[in-house]
Design a protein around this motif. Structure first.
Motif, mmCIF file in Angstrom:
data_model
loop_
_atom_site.group_PDB
_atom_site.id
_atom_site.type_symbol
_atom_site.label_atom_id
_atom_site.label_comp_id
_atom_site.label_asym_id
_atom_site.label_seq_id
_atom_site.Cartn_x
_atom_site.Cartn_y
_atom_site.Cartn_z
ATOM 1 N N ALA A 10 -1.481 12.383 11.186
ATOM 2 C CA ALA A 10 -0.994 11.304 10.330
ATOM 3 C C ALA A 10 0.510 11.398 10.137
ATOM 4 C CB ALA A 10 -1.705 11.348 8.980
ATOM 5 N N ARG A 11 1.014 12.601 9.971
ATOM 6 C CA ARG A 11 2.455 12.776 9.758
ATOM 7 C C ARG A 11 3.254 12.283 10.955
ATOM 8 N NH1 ARG A 11 3.993 18.293 6.589
ATOM 9 N NH2 ARG A 11 5.991 17.227 6.697
ATOM 10 N N THR A 12 2.752 12.538 12.159
ATOM 11 C CA THR A 12 3.486 12.106 13.350
ATOM 12 C C THR A 12 3.274 10.626 13.650
ATOM 13 O OG1 THR A 12 1.647 12.827 14.768
ATOM 14 C CG2 THR A 12 3.429 14.402 14.369
ATOM 15 N N SER A 13 2.225 10.031 13.082
ATOM 16 C CA SER A 13 1.941 8.621 13.334
ATOM 17 C C SER A 13 2.749 7.688 12.441
ATOM 18 C CB SER A 13 0.451 8.332 13.128
ATOM 19 O OG SER A 13 -0.350 9.048 14.031
ATOM 20 N N LEU A 23 0.829 -1.205 0.000
ATOM 21 C CA LEU A 23 0.000 0.000 0.000
ATOM 22 C C LEU A 23 0.861 1.252 0.000
ATOM 23 C CD1 LEU A 23 -2.826 1.342 0.282
ATOM 24 C CD2 LEU A 23 -2.522 1.185 2.770
ATOM 25 N N VAL A 24 0.559 2.153 -0.936
ATOM 26 C CA VAL A 24 1.158 3.483 -1.015
ATOM 27 C C VAL A 24 0.027 4.492 -0.947
ATOM 28 C CG1 VAL A 24 2.430 5.087 -2.510
ATOM 29 C CG2 VAL A 24 3.160 2.695 -2.329
ATOM 30 N N ALA A 25 0.272 5.619 -0.294
ATOM 31 C CA ALA A 25 -0.749 6.663 -0.176
ATOM 32 C C ALA A 25 -0.298 7.920 -0.904
ATOM 33 C CB ALA A 25 -1.035 6.983 1.287
ATOM 34 N N ALA A 26 -1.263 8.594 -1.513
ATOM 35 C CA ALA A 26 -1.035 9.908 -2.112
ATOM 36 C C ALA A 26 -1.534 10.959 -1.126
ATOM 37 C CB ALA A 26 -1.763 10.038 -3.444
ATOM 38 N N ASP A 27 -0.622 11.663 -0.481
ATOM 39 C CA ASP A 27 -0.927 12.762 0.436
ATOM 40 C C ASP A 27 -2.018 12.390 1.438
ATOM 41 O OD1 ASP A 27 -0.920 15.249 1.640
ATOM 42 O OD2 ASP A 27 -0.814 16.333 -0.241
ATOM 43 N N GLY A 28 -3.214 13.001 1.337
ATOM 44 C CA GLY A 28 -4.273 12.755 2.295
ATOM 45 C C GLY A 28 -4.779 11.334 2.331
ATOM 46 N N SER A 53 9.034 7.041 5.682
ATOM 47 C CA SER A 53 7.973 6.692 4.731
ATOM 48 C C SER A 53 7.346 7.921 4.077
ATOM 49 C CB SER A 53 6.884 5.878 5.424
ATOM 50 O OG SER A 53 6.129 6.685 6.312
ATOM 51 N N LEU A 54 7.682 9.112 4.575
ATOM 52 C CA LEU A 54 7.074 10.351 4.081
ATOM 53 C C LEU A 54 7.970 10.975 3.015
ATOM 54 C CD1 LEU A 54 5.999 11.834 7.535
ATOM 55 C CD2 LEU A 54 4.588 10.533 5.918
ATOM 56 N N LEU A 69 -4.660 0.811 8.497
ATOM 57 C CA LEU A 69 -3.654 0.435 7.514
ATOM 58 C C LEU A 69 -2.456 1.367 7.601
ATOM 59 C CD1 LEU A 69 -6.100 -0.039 4.498
ATOM 60 C CD2 LEU A 69 -5.127 -1.858 5.925
ATOM 61 N N ILE A 70 -1.263 0.829 7.381
ATOM 62 C CA ILE A 70 -0.038 1.625 7.403
ATOM 63 C C ILE A 70 0.589 1.585 6.010
ATOM 64 C CG2 ILE A 70 2.215 1.987 8.456
ATOM 65 C CD1 ILE A 70 -0.063 2.308 10.410
ATOM 66 N N PRO A 71 0.558 2.693 5.278
ATOM 67 C CA PRO A 71 1.192 2.695 3.956
ATOM 68 C C PRO A 71 2.708 2.635 4.075
ATOM 69 C CG PRO A 71 0.425 4.889 4.515
ATOM 70 C CD PRO A 71 -0.072 3.985 5.604
ATOM 71 N N GLU A 72 3.328 1.932 3.144
ATOM 72 C CA GLU A 72 4.790 1.866 3.180
ATOM 73 C C GLU A 72 5.425 3.155 2.686
ATOM 74 O OE1 GLU A 72 6.758 -0.364 -0.331
ATOM 75 O OE2 GLU A 72 4.961 -1.530 0.141
ATOM 76 N N ALA A 73 4.665 3.968 1.971
ATOM 77 C CA ALA A 73 5.162 5.258 1.514
ATOM 78 C C ALA A 73 3.987 6.209 1.338
ATOM 79 C CB ALA A 73 5.927 5.123 0.197
ATOM 80 N N VAL A 74 4.239 7.480 1.606
ATOM 81 C CA VAL A 74 3.271 8.549 1.356
ATOM 82 C C VAL A 74 3.973 9.578 0.485
ATOM 83 C CG1 VAL A 74 1.743 10.273 2.353
ATOM 84 C CG2 VAL A 74 2.240 8.178 3.628
ATOM 85 N N VAL A 75 3.358 9.921 -0.643
ATOM 86 C CA VAL A 75 3.951 10.837 -1.611
ATOM 87 C C VAL A 75 2.992 11.992 -1.853
ATOM 88 C CG1 VAL A 75 4.908 11.082 -3.937
ATOM 89 C CG2 VAL A 75 5.120 8.892 -2.722
ATOM 90 N N GLY A 76 3.494 13.213 -1.841
ATOM 91 C CA GLY A 76 2.647 14.361 -2.150
ATOM 92 C C GLY A 76 3.253 15.658 -1.694
ATOM 93 N N ASP A 77 2.511 16.755 -1.904
ATOM 94 C CA ASP A 77 2.988 18.055 -1.438
ATOM 95 C C ASP A 77 2.598 18.312 0.016
ATOM 96 O OD1 ASP A 77 0.275 18.661 -1.569
ATOM 97 O OD2 ASP A 77 0.455 19.836 -3.406
#
Length: 226
Positions: free
Chosen positions: A66-69, A35-40, A74-75, A50-58
């Motif tokens: 979410a950022r601190t969790s 799982l990968v997440a786009a920003d929000g 991964s960010l 769920l815990i994404p392995e990577a989060v990509v976005g502005d």
């Protein structure tokens, strides 16, 4: 362009911050557990345990909580504002196929931007999964085994010509364009074979076509040679 953040031999589920249909997400994760997440989309993932392995976005949509969790590594913050978060992922994640949830529904402008991104970055195969539809950018060639009578719509975002087999209304000899000929509400009559002379065509099918689409993309010569 920077190297890929993720270069996966496996199908990946991508979660966006739009309308998330839980049945679509479940179906995607069964077939593509990574799982990968786009920003929000990170918030949508965490809200479902769920815990994404990577989060990509502005990072204009992801919440501070979410950022601190999530693990800092991964960010992946991409500051530029010339592309959408969906495009940022398409440019930085490479996989045989992405199953993208959270990009159809809710806001029409976001849906249109997602469809544009599909055709702009068509070298990365991606299926947008929604409650009522699956949408994807047509590759140069594709073969599909779909039930007879299935809805099969073609919507051009550029001037496109092509050929087809297995559709009630063949497309050979037609020139498609957003302001001219479109191909919505076609129907499957047998094994579908498509080829297009240029990128720019969006294909829309019912959600029940998911496994057939995955098989069709996996069988493409470029996928086998990857």
């Amino acid at each position: 362009m920077a190297p890929f953040l993720i270069d996966s031999p496996d199908i990946i589920t991508l979660l966006g911050g739009g309308e998330v249909n839980d049945a679509c997400l479940k179906n995607a994760l069964i077939r593509a557990p990574r799982l990968v997440a786009a920003d929000g989309g990170a918030d949508a993932a965490l809200a479902r345990g769920l815990i994404p392995e990577a989060v990509v976005g502005d990072f204009d949509s992801i919440s501070p909580q979410a950022r601190t969790s999530l693990p800092p590594e991964s960010l992946h913050h991409v500051a530029e504002q010339e592309s959408t978060d969906f495009e940022k992922v398409l440019q930085r994640v490479r996989a045989p196929l992405l199953l993208a949830v959270g990009f159809l529904g809710r806001r029409l402008d976001h849906q249109l931007a997602a469809l544009t991104a599909l055709t702009r970055h068509a070298t990365q195969p991606c299926l947008l999964l929604g409650r009522d539809d699956i949408a994807f950018a047509a590759p140069p060639e594709l073969a599909l085994e779909l039930p007879r009578g299935s809805r099969f719509s073609l919507y051009p975002l550029a001037r496109v010509t092509g050929r087809s087999e297995g559709l009630e209304w063949p497309i050979e000899g037609l020139t498609f364009s957003p302001s001219g000929q479109i191909g919505t509400s076609n129907r499957v009559t047998g094994p579908v074979r498509l080829s297009f002379d240029a990128p720019g065509m969006v294909v829309i099918t019912p959600p029940e076509a998911l496994d057939a689409l995955i098989e069709g993309f996996a069988a493409r010569p470029s996928a086998r040679a990857r």
